[in-house]
Structure formats: C-alpha cells, structure tokens
Motif scaffolding. Structure first.
Motif, PDB file in Angstrom:
ATOM      1  N   HIS A 149       0.802  -1.256  -0.011  1.00  0.00           N
ATOM      2  CA  HIS A 149      -0.215   0.205  -0.150  1.00  0.00           C
ATOM      3  C   HIS A 149       0.934   1.325   0.077  1.00  0.00           C
ATOM      4  N   ASP A 150       0.111   2.465  -0.271  1.00  0.00           N
ATOM      5  CA  ASP A 150       0.923   3.731  -0.402  1.00  0.00           C
ATOM      6  C   ASP A 150       1.331   3.850   1.193  1.00  0.00           C
ATOM      7  N   PRO A 151       2.649   4.350   1.358  1.00  0.00           N
ATOM      8  CA  PRO A 151       3.254   4.398   2.834  1.00  0.00           C
ATOM      9  C   PRO A 151       2.473   5.235   3.625  1.00  0.00           C
ATOM     10  N   ARG A 152       2.062   6.448   2.892  1.00  0.00           N
ATOM     11  CA  ARG A 152       1.339   7.273   3.623  1.00  0.00           C
ATOM     12  C   ARG A 152      -0.146   7.090   4.141  1.00  0.00           C
ATOM     13  N   LEU A 153      -0.785   5.930   3.380  1.00  0.00           N
ATOM     14  CA  LEU A 153      -2.028   5.456   3.794  1.00  0.00           C
ATOM     15  C   LEU A 153      -1.630   4.746   4.855  1.00  0.00           C
ATOM     16  N   VAL A 154      -0.620   3.941   4.921  1.00  0.00           N
ATOM     17  CA  VAL A 154      -0.436   3.052   6.183  1.00  0.00           C
ATOM     18  C   VAL A 154       0.008   3.913   7.296  1.00  0.00           C
ATOM     19  N   LEU A 155       0.332   4.820   7.352  1.00  0.00           N
ATOM     20  CA  LEU A 155       0.895   5.950   8.426  1.00  0.00           C
ATOM     21  C   LEU A 155      -0.580   6.434   8.824  1.00  0.00           C
ATOM     22  N   ASP A 156      -1.315   6.769   8.064  1.00  0.00           N
ATOM     23  CA  ASP A 156      -2.732   7.449   8.453  1.00  0.00           C
ATOM     24  C   ASP A 156      -3.484   6.515   9.001  1.00  0.00           C
ATOM     25  N   ALA A 157      -3.542   5.067   8.529  1.00  0.00           N
ATOM     26  CA  ALA A 157      -4.426   4.236   9.226  1.00  0.00           C
ATOM     27  C   ALA A 157      -3.807   3.863  10.540  1.00  0.00           C
ATOM     28  N   TYR A 158      -2.304   3.918  10.651  1.00  0.00           N
ATOM     29  CA  TYR A 158      -1.885   3.415  11.783  1.00  0.00           C
ATOM     30  C   TYR A 158      -1.892   4.512  12.802  1.00  0.00           C
ATOM     31  N   LEU A 159      -2.042   5.823  12.428  1.00  0.00           N
ATOM     32  CA  LEU A 159      -2.336   6.895  13.329  1.00  0.00           C
ATOM     33  C   LEU A 159      -3.906   6.859  13.906  1.00  0.00           C
ATOM     34  N   LEU A 160      -4.507   6.600  12.934  1.00  0.00           N
ATOM     35  CA  LEU A 160      -6.018   6.433  13.500  1.00  0.00           C
ATOM     36  C   LEU A 160      -6.391   5.349  14.404  1.00  0.00           C
ATOM     37  N   ARG A 161      -5.707   4.316  13.984  1.00  0.00           N
ATOM     38  CA  ARG A 161      -5.825   3.031  15.015  1.00  0.00           C
ATOM     39  C   ARG A 161      -5.371   3.274  16.367  1.00  0.00           C
ATOM     40  N   SER A 162      -3.993   4.124  16.626  1.00  0.00           N
ATOM     41  CA  SER A 162      -3.455   4.284  17.570  1.00  0.00           C
ATOM     42  C   SER A 162      -4.457   5.280  18.526  1.00  0.00           C
ATOM     43  N   LEU A 163      -4.787   6.298  17.691  1.00  0.00           N
ATOM     44  CA  LEU A 163      -5.864   7.099  18.380  1.00  0.00           C
ATOM     45  C   LEU A 163      -7.296   6.336  19.065  1.00  0.00           C
ATOM     46  N   ALA A 164      -7.590   5.564  18.568  1.00  0.00           N
ATOM     47  CA  ALA A 164      -8.841   4.751  18.891  1.00  0.00           C
ATOM     48  C   ALA A 164      -8.270   3.873  19.880  1.00  0.00           C
ATOM     49  N   VAL A 165      -7.151   3.052  19.906  1.00  0.00           N
ATOM     50  CA  VAL A 165      -6.878   2.242  21.085  1.00  0.00           C
ATOM     51  C   VAL A 165      -6.680   3.122  22.378  1.00  0.00           C
ATOM     52  N   ALA A 166      -6.123   4.662  22.139  1.00  0.00           N
ATOM     53  CA  ALA A 166      -5.919   5.530  23.195  1.00  0.00           C
ATOM     54  C   ALA A 166      -7.488   5.967  23.755  1.00  0.00           C
ATOM     55  N   GLY A 167      -8.254   5.749  22.946  1.00  0.00           N
ATOM     56  CA  GLY A 167      -9.704   6.580  23.333  1.00  0.00           C
ATOM     57  C   GLY A 167     -10.051   7.771  22.850  1.00  0.00           C
ATOM     58  N   TYR A 168      -9.229   8.069  21.771  1.00  0.00           N
ATOM     59  CA  TYR A 168      -9.458   9.263  20.962  1.00  0.00           C
ATOM     60  C   TYR A 168      -9.865   9.118  19.421  1.00  0.00           C
ATOM     61  N   ALA A 169     -10.683   8.215  19.122  1.00  0.00           N
ATOM     62  CA  ALA A 169     -11.033   8.070  17.937  1.00  0.00           C
ATOM     63  C   ALA A 169     -11.997   8.793  17.245  1.00  0.00           C
ATOM     64  N   PRO A 170     -11.747   9.452  16.136  1.00  0.00           N
ATOM     65  CA  PRO A 170     -12.638  10.575  15.766  1.00  0.00           C
ATOM     66  C   PRO A 170     -14.003  10.162  15.275  1.00  0.00           C
ATOM     67  N   ALA A 171     -14.775  11.064  15.665  1.00  0.00           N
ATOM     68  CA  ALA A 171     -16.521  10.876  15.132  1.00  0.00           C
ATOM     69  C   ALA A 171     -16.367  11.208  13.867  1.00  0.00           C
ATOM     70  N   LEU A 172     -16.844  10.246  12.919  1.00  0.00           N
ATOM     71  CA  LEU A 172     -16.746  10.326  11.479  1.00  0.00           C
ATOM     72  C   LEU A 172     -18.169  10.091  10.926  1.00  0.00           C
ATOM     73  N   ASP A 173     -19.339   9.495  11.744  1.00  0.00           N
ATOM     74  CA  ASP A 173     -20.469   9.274  11.337  1.00  0.00           C
ATOM     75  C   ASP A 173     -21.570  10.359  12.014  1.00  0.00           C
ATOM     76  N   GLU A 174     -21.273  10.881  12.865  1.00  0.00           N
ATOM     77  CA  GLU A 174     -22.091  11.746  13.789  1.00  0.00           C
ATOM     78  C   GLU A 174     -21.385  12.982  14.482  1.00  0.00           C
ATOM     79  N   CYS A 175     -22.188  13.997  14.890  1.00  0.00           N
ATOM     80  CA  CYS A 175     -21.281  15.165  15.418  1.00  0.00           C
ATOM     81  C   CYS A 175     -21.065  14.617  16.770  1.00  0.00           C
ATOM     82  N   ALA A 176     -19.728  14.924  16.873  1.00  0.00           N
ATOM     83  CA  ALA A 176     -18.755  14.716  18.213  1.00  0.00           C
ATOM     84  C   ALA A 176     -19.020  15.276  19.293  1.00  0.00           C
ATOM     85  N   ILE A 177     -20.116  16.344  19.200  1.00  0.00           N
ATOM     86  CA  ILE A 177     -20.223  17.267  20.410  1.00  0.00           C
ATOM     87  C   ILE A 177     -21.751  16.676  20.824  1.00  0.00           C
TER      88      ILE A 177
END
Length: 277
Positions: A149-177
């Motif tokens: 895969h494109d290395p930057r896509l791999v990095l972005d996937a890794y960063l997003l999943r690291s955030l999710a593991v740490a409890g900071y997954a971004p809200a992408l389907d509904e309002c975060a607030i």
C-alpha cells in the motif's frame, strides 16, 4: 561459552543485590541513544511489559555480539534484569528486522520512523502494559513492508487506530459534540459525484465531525470523500483506501496529522520528513 560467561556474571550481580530479577519479553526497538563510551540506552515497546528503557552494555564496541540486533525497527526477543534506574539487557535475539527492508526506500523509512515516534508518544508511562499498541505497531510495520500500500495511507491508518486504542477515535458518522447525525452527512445511497462536491466540518479540538449547531471557530472543512477515506483506514478497508484519489489522500493526511498532534499535545517531528517524501 559466551552465554555461559554472561550467565555467571549475571548470577554474581544477583548475589550482590537480592532485589534484582530477570525477565524475558519481546518487543520493537523504538530508538537508541549513546551512554558513555561503549553502551547504549535502548527504548523498546514490549509485548508484556510495555515501554522499557534499558541499557545494552558494550554494544558500541566492534566486537559486540548483539549490537546490530538492537537497532530501531527490529523485533527482538530480550532477556533483561531489573536495575536501580534502568534495566539491563543481557541477551537479544532477532525475530525480524524491518529496518533492512525500509532502509532503501525513503518514503517507507520516514513513514516507519513516524510510526515508532508515535508509538513512544502513546506509551507515556514506562512499564505500563500496552499490548494493543504493541500489536498495532507490529501490524503496521508488517503492512508497511509487505502490504504493497501507499506508505502515507499506512501511516494514516496506523495513526487513526492508535488514537482509537488510546480512546480518541474521531467521530466520523455523527456530531462529536451532540451525537446527532451532522446535517449534510451523505447517506450510502447518494451518488459518489455528489459526495465529492459536499464539504463536511471537522473540528480537531471537538473530536471529529461537528454539525452546524455545534460549529466552533477553527474547525476545518473536508470533502465527504475524505471522511469516507478516514473511515476506511480506521476499519481497515484497503480496497476503498487504495482506490482513493490523491487529492483526498492529501486532505486526509492533513486532518489526521492535526488530529493526532492535538491529542498528543506534542508534534510528531518525523511527520515533517514524511510530508516531503
């Protein structure tokens, strides 16, 4: 003979200090730094122990038997004993060296460096077990080397999943607030061309998408296709991610970088090099 000699020395140290204990673990070497004339401090994200800082004695000497096994990107099996301030590595066996595959590919090497730095940032407390972060890092490095895969896509996937593991997954389907579906977020049956023209409001500090009622100054806008790409990377949908257009990948990377650095409260210095790869 070499191992027997080291074992005798270790036994002597244990007789001198009854509090010394030996333990074995495997982990990824995150970084190293010089200590004195011949030693190194090695930072490892280990499977069972979490992040460890340990001394590797004599590894900078040309006759060192395991200095090359303690380089960044290496998955190693370690035997250590606890010290007063830093643990000490007595044995190291290579399980896999990802650095060899990354050394000749600058985009992948800089991506890997950013992954190692991020892993260290997400494991702030030493010797606090972080199995999910460890497994995520191993999987990320394996995907970077073997996945195609494109290395930057791999990095972005890794960063997003690291955030999710740490409890900071971004809200992408509904309002975060407020938790309601943000106005204008397209439904699955809408045409892709229509999705490409629609813009979404993404609040880095808010935690993801925000609706018009919860909008705050400083929020960014992004294409609905970019948000789809973020979702795909978070859930591991490589078919969708690999087929995405470059402009959406660039926009996604910008949002992910801003989001992870906000929650870490530190910049990922290695990302500067990834941007120019």
């Amino acid at each position: 003979m070499w191992r027997a000699s080291r074992s005798r020395r270790l036994a002597a140290r244990m007789r001198e200090n009854d509090t010394v204990s030996i333990y074995r673990d495997d982990g990824i070497v995150l970084r190293t730094q010089k200590l004195g004339e011949a030693d190194r401090i090695v930072t490892v994200l280990a499977r069972k122990t979490g992040r460890i800082r340990a001394v590797a004695k004599g590894v900078r000497r040309t006759k060192s038997r395991f200095g090359a096994r303690l380089e960044p990107f290496t998955h190693v099996d370690l035997l250590l004993y606890t010290g007063r301030s830093l643990d000490v590595i007595t044995q190291a066996e290579t399980l896999r060296s990802y650095g060899e595959a990354l050394a000749g590919d600058y985009p992948r090497y800089t991506t890997g460096t950013a992954m190692l730095e991020t892993a260290e940032r997400f494991t702030v407390v030493e010797k606090e077990p972080s199995l999910r972060q460890f497994l995520l890092l191993v999987g990320g490095l394996r995907t970077l080397v073997d996945g195609g895969h494109d290395p930057r896509l791999v990095l972005d996937a890794y960063l997003l999943r690291s955030l999710a593991v740490a409890g900071y997954a971004p809200a992408l389907d509904e309002c975060a607030i407020c938790g309601t579906r943000a106005p204008g977020v397209p439904t699955p049956d809408q045409a892709s061309m229509h999705r490409a023209t629609r813009r979404r409001t993404f609040g880095v500090a808010a935690g993801g998408l925000v609706c018009r009622s919860c909008w705050a100054p400083g929020a960014a806008t992004a294409s609905a296709v970019t948000i789809d790409l973020m979702s795909a990377l978070l859930r591991g949908d490589w078919e969708l991610a690999d087929a995405s257009e470059r402009r959406y990948q660039v926009e996604c990377s910008g949002l992910v970088a801003a989001y992870v650095q906000w929650h870490l409260e530190h910049s990922i210095r290695s990302l500067r090099h990834v941007e120019h790869a």
